[in-house]
Design an enzyme around this catalytic site. Structure first.
Site, PDB file in Angstrom:
ATOM      1  N   PHE A 126      40.667  -0.426   2.480  1.00 41.22           N
ATOM      2  CA  PHE A 126      41.536  -0.256   1.601  1.00 41.22           C
ATOM      3  C   PHE A 126      41.263   0.592   0.464  1.00 41.22           C
ATOM      4  O   PHE A 126      39.928   0.707   0.251  1.00 41.22           O
ATOM      5  CB  PHE A 126      41.753  -1.838   0.769  1.00 41.22           C
ATOM      6  CG  PHE A 126      42.698  -1.827  -0.179  1.00 41.22           C
ATOM      7  CD1 PHE A 126      43.975  -2.028   0.391  1.00 41.22           C
ATOM      8  CD2 PHE A 126      42.703  -1.894  -1.504  1.00 41.22           C
ATOM      9  CE1 PHE A 126      45.180  -2.073  -0.637  1.00 41.22           C
ATOM     10  CE2 PHE A 126      43.592  -2.094  -2.522  1.00 41.22           C
ATOM     11  CZ  PHE A 126      44.965  -2.251  -1.832  1.00 41.22           C
ATOM     12  N   ASP A 198      34.759  -7.051   3.130  1.00 41.52           N
ATOM     13  CA  ASP A 198      35.537  -7.370   2.509  1.00 41.52           C
ATOM     14  C   ASP A 198      36.673  -8.253   3.376  1.00 41.52           C
ATOM     15  O   ASP A 198      36.919  -7.820   4.494  1.00 41.52           O
ATOM     16  CB  ASP A 198      36.420  -6.136   2.360  1.00 41.52           C
ATOM     17  CG  ASP A 198      37.625  -6.518   1.171  1.00 41.52           C
ATOM     18  OD1 ASP A 198      37.834  -7.538   1.102  1.00 41.52           O
ATOM     19  OD2 ASP A 198      38.228  -5.489   0.543  1.00 41.52           O
ATOM     20  N   TYR A 223      44.463 -13.979  -3.708  1.00 44.50           N
ATOM     21  CA  TYR A 223      45.680 -14.115  -3.965  1.00 44.50           C
ATOM     22  C   TYR A 223      46.599 -13.883  -2.522  1.00 44.50           C
ATOM     23  O   TYR A 223      47.749 -13.950  -2.605  1.00 44.50           O
ATOM     24  CB  TYR A 223      46.372 -13.419  -4.823  1.00 44.50           C
ATOM     25  CG  TYR A 223      45.759 -12.019  -4.770  1.00 44.50           C
ATOM     26  CD1 TYR A 223      46.577 -10.808  -3.904  1.00 44.50           C
ATOM     27  CD2 TYR A 223      44.733 -11.655  -5.582  1.00 44.50           C
ATOM     28  CE1 TYR A 223      45.961  -9.509  -3.944  1.00 44.50           C
ATOM     29  CE2 TYR A 223      44.262 -10.148  -5.606  1.00 44.50           C
ATOM     30  CZ  TYR A 223      44.687  -9.242  -4.566  1.00 44.50           C
ATOM     31  OH  TYR A 223      44.216  -7.947  -4.710  1.00 44.50           O
ATOM     32  N   LYS A 224      45.753 -13.805  -1.345  1.00 46.35           N
ATOM     33  CA  LYS A 224      46.521 -13.495  -0.023  1.00 46.35           C
ATOM     34  C   LYS A 224      46.541 -14.832   0.522  1.00 46.35           C
ATOM     35  O   LYS A 224      47.656 -15.718   0.260  1.00 46.35           O
ATOM     36  CB  LYS A 224      45.976 -12.369   0.591  1.00 46.35           C
ATOM     37  CG  LYS A 224      45.722 -11.237  -0.241  1.00 46.35           C
ATOM     38  CD  LYS A 224      45.194 -10.149   0.778  1.00 46.35           C
ATOM     39  CE  LYS A 224      44.861  -8.871   0.045  1.00 46.35           C
ATOM     40  NZ  LYS A 224      45.954  -8.044  -0.602  1.00 46.35           N
ATOM     41  N   ARG A 380      54.811  -4.374   7.520  1.00 47.17           N
ATOM     42  CA  ARG A 380      53.585  -5.525   7.760  1.00 47.17           C
ATOM     43  C   ARG A 380      54.401  -6.808   7.698  1.00 47.17           C
ATOM     44  O   ARG A 380      54.822  -7.058   7.044  1.00 47.17           O
ATOM     45  CB  ARG A 380      52.459  -5.735   6.935  1.00 47.17           C
ATOM     46  CG  ARG A 380      51.715  -4.040   6.830  1.00 47.17           C
ATOM     47  CD  ARG A 380      50.634  -4.248   5.874  1.00 47.17           C
ATOM     48  NE  ARG A 380      50.728  -4.686   4.582  1.00 47.17           N
ATOM     49  CZ  ARG A 380      49.926  -4.931   3.699  1.00 47.17           C
ATOM     50  NH1 ARG A 380      48.592  -4.882   4.114  1.00 47.17           N
ATOM     51  NH2 ARG A 380      50.103  -5.412   2.407  1.00 47.17           N
TER      52      ARG A 380
END
Length: 405
Positions: A126, A198, A223-224, A380
């Site tokens: 990312f 990560d 938050y995912k 996605r």
């Protein structure tokens, strides 16, 4: 595998995790396939925040730090997240943004090997990870080597004796490709270096065994797949064997051995508490704590098993539509699956490639199918087994077929 909606409805009726869908406040008529970017609202969160705001903050005021457990929350919630990623208690702390946690972890990792001059970074990671790797290398005077994760063993061999720390993502945020954390950690350890993983697209999605795998440090957002809400705090894992030597660049009074003495000199607290910094974002932290309950109850392994079945179903539907002559003539370009097919090689998302990906994603959103696009041509779709159903998958592909016409 059948392609009918009736088959999907039957599977939903037999699904042992179907009841967990009610634990989330999903809008009517919306198919949420974007949980790899932002998880939906768990129903427990509004009530928990109302308790914190109205009673704990509103009535207890500053007493809430100890009467309501605010002070212990970073480590208490950290231990709960730790259990989800295979970490024993006392090695995980929650409370800062992902960027701060990554900067702290990567700098500390490099400092654990002060004699080494090379920092290795996942070239497909990312953007924030890559930006921070550049910053840490510049700050510490290290040579930065960026490499695809698949080429990491060759890079370690090429720079044998030079690599101090390696930063990589456990799941490719674009394609959903899952890397073998344990095997790659072993390769890094054999090279005398320190790992920083990560786990933002892996925590809560795939079973992780950080202690067993010998991981040194890891970071993940809240938050995912953990559904902590927009901007939820991130977690930092540090193996207990490194605690005494952990030299973190961002320090604060909450991480001091004697925080209420207000000393002039920073003395790190024992254990993982030294990874605490300043006052945490408490409302977000306690929202995350409430959000973890459904995942804990279902278990990561069960969620993962269902997510893989959903992925198989989605790919079968996409393949079937793409190979039907009538469909191909009607739709023109049809999305292709770019996520690895093998279950052990993919996370809980399936990524499709299409030349008009951003437009298709926007048109799906207008129909209530929440996905997202990554440039230049990727769509996605997150298949979180806690709240995504087989019927959702069937309907999403039906909408996809229509918007590609």
């Amino acid at each position: 595998m059948e392609f009918t909606r009736e088959w999907a409805e039957k599977r939903d009726a037999e699904d042992q995790l179907s009841g967990f869908r009610e634990e989330f406040a999903l809008p009517a008529g919306v198919i949420q396939l974007n949980g790899n970017s932002l998880g939906p609202l768990p129903r427990a969160v509004p009530g928990a925040l109302d308790q914190v705001v109205r009673r704990e903050w509103g009535e207890h005021l500053i007493r809430g730090w100890f009467e309501d457990g605010w002070w212990d929350a970073p480590e208490r919630v950290g231990d709960r997240v730790g259990r989800l990623v295979g970490a024993a208690p006392g090695q995980t702390v929650v409370g800062e943004s992902t960027s701060v946690q990554l900067f702290n972890a990567l700098t500390a990792a490099a400092r654990l090997r002060p004699e080494r001059t090379v920092l290795v970074s996942d070239a497909g990671n990312f953007p924030t990870d890559r930006y921070l790797a550049v910053s840490v290398a510049r700050m510490l005077g290290l040579r930065l080597v960026q490499t695809p994760v698949a080429a990491l063993p060759k890079v370690l061999e090429r720079h044998r004796g030079e690599v101090g720390a390696v930063l990589a993502g456990a799941v490719d945020f674009r394609t959903g490709e899952l890397w073998d954390v344990a095997a790659l950690t072993a390769r890094v350890r054999d090279a005398g270096a320190v790992t920083v993983w990560d786990l933002s697209h892996a925590a809560g999605a795939v079973p992780l065994h950080l202690d067993e795998a010998g991981v040194d440090l890891a970071v993940g957002c809240g938050y995912k797949y953990l559904c902590g809400g927009p901007g939820a705090p991130a977690f930092l894992y540090a193996a207990a064997r490194h605690h005494e030597a952990l030299d973190l660049p961002v320090t604060g009074w909450h991480g001091h051995a004697r925080p209420f003495e207000m000393a002039d000199t920073f003395v790190p607290a024992p254990g993982i508490a030294r990874a605490r910094t300043g006052t945490p974002h408490l409302l977000s932290l306690l929202a995350l704590e409430a959000a973890l309950t459904p995942l804990e109850a279902a278990g990561v392994a069960a969620v993962r098993e269902k997510s893989l079945r959903l992925g198989d179903y989605l790919m079968s539907l996409v393949d079937g539509a793409g190979t039907t002559t009538r469909t191909r003539e009607r739709t023109g370009a049809w999305p292709e699956v770019v996520t690895p097919r093998a279950p052990a090689r993919r996370g809980n998302q399936v990524t499709l490639r299409h030349p008009r990906a951003p437009r298709l994603s926007a048109e799906l959103m207008a129909r209530g199918v929440v996905t997202d696009a990554r440039p230049p041509d990727l769509i996605r779709l997150c298949l979180n087994g806690l709240y995504v159903s087989y019927t959702d998958v069937f309907d999403a592909v039906t909408h996809l077929r229509e918007v590609t016409r």
